[in-house]
Enzyme design. Structure first.
Site, PDB file in Angstrom:
ATOM      1  N   SER A   1       0.845  -1.197   0.000  1.00  0.00           N
ATOM      2  CA  SER A   1       0.000   0.000   0.000  1.00  0.00           C
ATOM      3  C   SER A   1       0.881   1.248   0.000  1.00  0.00           C
ATOM      4  O   SER A   1       2.074   1.163  -0.308  1.00  0.00           O
ATOM      5  CB  SER A   1      -0.932  -0.017   1.213  1.00  0.00           C
ATOM      6  OG  SER A   1      -1.910   0.988   1.088  1.00  0.00           O
ATOM      7  N   ASN A   2       0.327   2.400   0.347  1.00  0.00           N
ATOM      8  CA  ASN A   2       1.115   3.637   0.426  1.00  0.00           C
ATOM      9  C   ASN A   2       0.565   4.507   1.553  1.00  0.00           C
ATOM     10  O   ASN A   2      -0.386   4.131   2.222  1.00  0.00           O
ATOM     11  CB  ASN A   2       1.078   4.376  -0.922  1.00  0.00           C
ATOM     12  CG  ASN A   2      -0.338   4.664  -1.353  1.00  0.00           C
ATOM     13  OD1 ASN A   2      -1.049   5.419  -0.705  1.00  0.00           O
ATOM     14  ND2 ASN A   2      -0.778   4.042  -2.452  1.00  0.00           N
TER      15      ASN A   2
END
Ligand code: CTP
Length: 415
Positions: free
Chosen positions: A217-218
């Site tokens: 993810s980020n």
């Protein structure tokens, strides 16, 4: 008359300008507003609770812990006040109160209600103090922080000050304050080109599962997409917000769809291709996902491990490639060290009507923070450079440009 039936919370801190507030309450009440007042201890040295309560026709709040608790609401009043208010005006705002609001201190009713105010409600700060205090580095730093974080600062006027000197520091007169509050609570939806439009916004990060307990993810917080959603609803648009996992409350009036992966986001977006007028891709979508999702938990059996990644669908381009002439596609271009040229290329590649070039510096602009620096490039390659703004204000400015595009498209099709 925008003030009719509006709930206006007035916060008074301890400055001489507090003597003007009883007149302000009368003006607001005359225009049909419901007014509640919170005071600091110091404010009561300048204006009495009896006067404020008589004019507002409501009890005045000061202490978080009142002397007696007759109802449950007595000890949760700092929360109910913030939820009740359509706008919160702090007048006068002293240097001390401004510092508390900036630091998030909530040791009295005024500062605690400030924190509980709903995110999309106007916060109007009217600093009033001696000219030297007003121009001091700490007050200016605090006001600048508040301004970048969703507050409207109404700069004091120049004139005679209580110190006997003449300078900048006078709070505006009650009539002017009433007008500013009136403007802030005005329902602007009728004048907006977005009124009645259907807007779809993607927001937040996506998660791409590696196994049942891990994902790629980020750091996206979703704040920019949520700010756009709240601002578009306020302009009368019907908003669908397709969001990855975030920790944000749903803005009032927004239809929220929670998704996890890019493929889920893409599927949800496709359902709205036909019905939407404007599609805004504010999500930080993961470009790749693991080719295989392993069931259970991968064990650390080897020194190194490889995850084979495959490209995800491009949610925004999926929309823009098939959109009709009357639909608008808006995207973001986040760059750590790029330049405007990358954003221009994205505009063309993704067939966008508007792209927001988003500087990422990790401190004031980009993921997680409450502020942003955007440069907007529209399909006519006109550049709209925005300064460092709160994400709320940046969202408003983006919608202004979108409205200009709607107007110019309409003119072209009418010709
Ligand atoms: N976007 C999307 N689906 C993807 C990737 C991106 O909808 N799979 C959207 C984002 O919401 C954003 C824009 O496209 O509006 C960003 O485009 P992208 O090509 O991902 O740009 P950057 O990540 O900024 O650039 P690059 O990957 O080229 O470094």
């Amino acid at each position: 008359m925008s003030l009719k039936d509006k709930n206006i919370l007035l916060g008074i801190s301890g400055g001489i300008a507090a003597y003007k507030i009883p007149i302000l309450i009368r003006l607001l009440k005359k225009q049909g507003a419901n007014v509640r007042v919170v005071v600091t201890e110091a404010a009561t040295r300048f204006v009495t609770e009896l006067t404020l309560s008589t004019l507002s026709q409501e009890p005045v709040c000061k202490d978080i812990f009142p002397d007696s608790f007759s109802t449950r609401d007595d000890w949760t009043r700092h929360i109910s006040m913030g939820e009740w208010a359509d706008a919160y005006a702090i007048a006068p705002a002293t240097a001390n109160t401004i510092a508390k609001l900036t630091a998030g201190v909530c040791d009295d009713m005024l500062s605690a209600s400030f924190i509980t105010l709903r995110p999309n409600k106007p916060r109007l700060i009217f600093p009033a103090m001696d000219g030297e205090m007003f121009s001091s580095a700490s007050v200016q730093r605090n006001l600048s922080w508040l301004s970048q974080n969703g507050c409207t600062i109404i700069n004091p006027e120049s004139g005679d000050l209580a110190s006997g000197q003449c300078g900048k520091g006078r709070m505006p007169e009650p009539e002017a304050i009433a007008n500013i509050i009136d403007e802030a609570v005005k329902d602007k939806s009728h004048d907006s080109k977005l009124c009645g439009k259907s807007v779809v916004i993607t927001a937040g990060p996506t998660r791409e599962k590696i196994d049942d307990v891990r994902f790629i993810s980020n750091y996206s917080s979703g704040k920019m997409g949520f700010a756009l959603a709240a601002a578009a609803v306020a302009r009368g648009a019907g908003v669908t917000l397709i969001t990855g996992p975030v920790h944000l409350p749903t803005p009032d009036g927004v239809d929220r769809l929670d998704v996890e992966s890019t493929e889920e986001m893409d599927l949800a977006a496709k359902q709205h291709y036909r019905s939407c007028d404007i599609f805004i891709g504010a999500a930080a979508v993961a470009d790749y996902r693991p080719a295989n999702h392993v069931a259970g938990k991968i064990k650390k059996n080897s020194k190194t491990m490889e995850i084979n990644l495959v490209r995800n669908p491009d949610v925004l381009t999926g929309f823009s490639k098939q959109k009709t002439l009357h639909q608008l596609a808006v995207g973001f271009c986040l760059e750590t060290e790029g330049n405007l040229q990358n954003a221009r290329e994205k505009l063309t590649q993704k067939k966008l009507d508007l792209v927001a070039y988003n500087t990422f510096d990790g401190k004031t602009s980009g993921f997680e923070v409450d502020t942003n620096i955007l440069t907007l490039i529209d399909k006519n390659l006109e550049i709209h450079e925005l300064p460092l703004l709160s994400k709320k204000e940046a969202a408003e400015r983006m919608l202004n440009v979108i409205e200009e595009l709607i107007s110019s498209d309409k003119k072209t099709s009418d010709e």
